[in-house]
Design an enzyme around this catalytic site. Structure first.
Site, PDB file in Angstrom:
ATOM      1  N   THR A  94      48.483  54.823  55.953  1.00 20.93           N
ATOM      2  CA  THR A  94      48.894  55.425  57.224  1.00 20.93           C
ATOM      3  C   THR A  94      47.927  56.510  57.669  1.00 20.93           C
ATOM      4  O   THR A  94      47.584  56.603  58.845  1.00 20.93           O
ATOM      5  CB  THR A  94      50.319  56.007  57.101  1.00 20.93           C
ATOM      6  OG1 THR A  94      51.197  54.966  56.659  1.00 20.93           O
ATOM      7  CG2 THR A  94      50.802  56.548  58.435  1.00 20.93           C
ATOM      8  N   GLU A  95      47.485  57.321  56.725  1.00 21.33           N
ATOM      9  CA  GLU A  95      46.622  58.450  57.069  1.00 21.33           C
ATOM     10  C   GLU A  95      45.223  58.017  57.501  1.00 21.33           C
ATOM     11  O   GLU A  95      44.699  58.526  58.483  1.00 21.33           O
ATOM     12  CB  GLU A  95      46.500  59.402  55.871  1.00 21.33           C
ATOM     13  CG  GLU A  95      47.740  60.222  55.590  1.00 21.33           C
ATOM     14  CD  GLU A  95      47.967  61.339  56.585  1.00 21.33           C
ATOM     15  OE1 GLU A  95      47.065  61.648  57.392  1.00 21.33           O
ATOM     16  OE2 GLU A  95      49.066  61.913  56.562  1.00 21.33           O
TER      17      GLU A  95
END
Length: 197
Positions: A94-95
């Site tokens: 996600t990051e």
């Protein structure tokens, strides 16, 4: 990225053709760069390789086995910080989408998008070093999980917005659009990775 059936057929046909050539290795690495582009390489040892198709007999893994990038360091970091490795993978995905040199508009860097001050507090000398970044990010995530008594939603909200923001808003997910989108996205990714981990 969802690969089309035709694309997958092409890759498998190409791999089969390569495997018929004497003295050749037919390992294929597939890597999604996060921008809807799939890279194909015969460099099966690349750490960012998300999918590998491996020639029979070349490895104990069976052809088509899915391996997540940075598997060994993620597993080590997760165990050291009492985290589920699938959660750590979900945060990294996600990051940064597994992009080692990712930088956010606010200056967060590397796989786990560590802010400079956080990286310094965690003793990181090079935020773009995958091992340092993952180990420090896992340590920070573990600290947050203990701070918020194992509440995963608040832990992830604190990872995104900072623990102070979560506490200032009465230990609920802060009313920031980014954070309110981030928490369910990580949780969905975590669920998806957990089901196949």
């Amino acid at each position: 990225m969802v690969m089309t059936k035709l694309g997958l057929i092409f890759i498998l046909a190409f791999w089969t053709w390569l495997s018929l050539i004497p003295e050749s290795r037919a390992d294929i690495c597939l890597h999604d760069d996060g921008d809807e582009v799939m890279h194909i390489s015969n460099t099966s040892t690349a750490p960012e390789c998300a999918w590998r198709i491996i020639e029979a007999g070349a490895s104990p893994s069976s052809p088509g086995t899915r391996t997540l990038p940075f598997h060994e360091v993620v597993t080590t970091a997760a165990q050291a910080n009492q985290l589920d490795p699938a959660l750590l993978h979900a945060v990294i995905k996600t990051e940064s989408g597994y992009q080692v040199h990712a930088v956010s508009p606010r200056g967060a860097a590397g796989l786990m998008q560590l802010m400079p001050a956080t990286a310094r507090q965690l003793g990181v000398s090079d935020a773009y070093d995958p091992v340092q970044n993952i180990m420090a990010g896992a340590r920070y995530l573990g600290q947050l999980q203990r701070t918020f008594d194992g509440n995963l939603s608040l832990t992830l909200a604190a990872y995104n917005a900072g623990p102070g923001a979560v506490k200032r808003h009465g230990n609920v997910i802060p009313p920031f659009a980014e954070t309110r989108a981030y928490v369910p996205k990580v949780l969905q990714t975590y669920q998806r990775i957990s089901s196949t981990y």
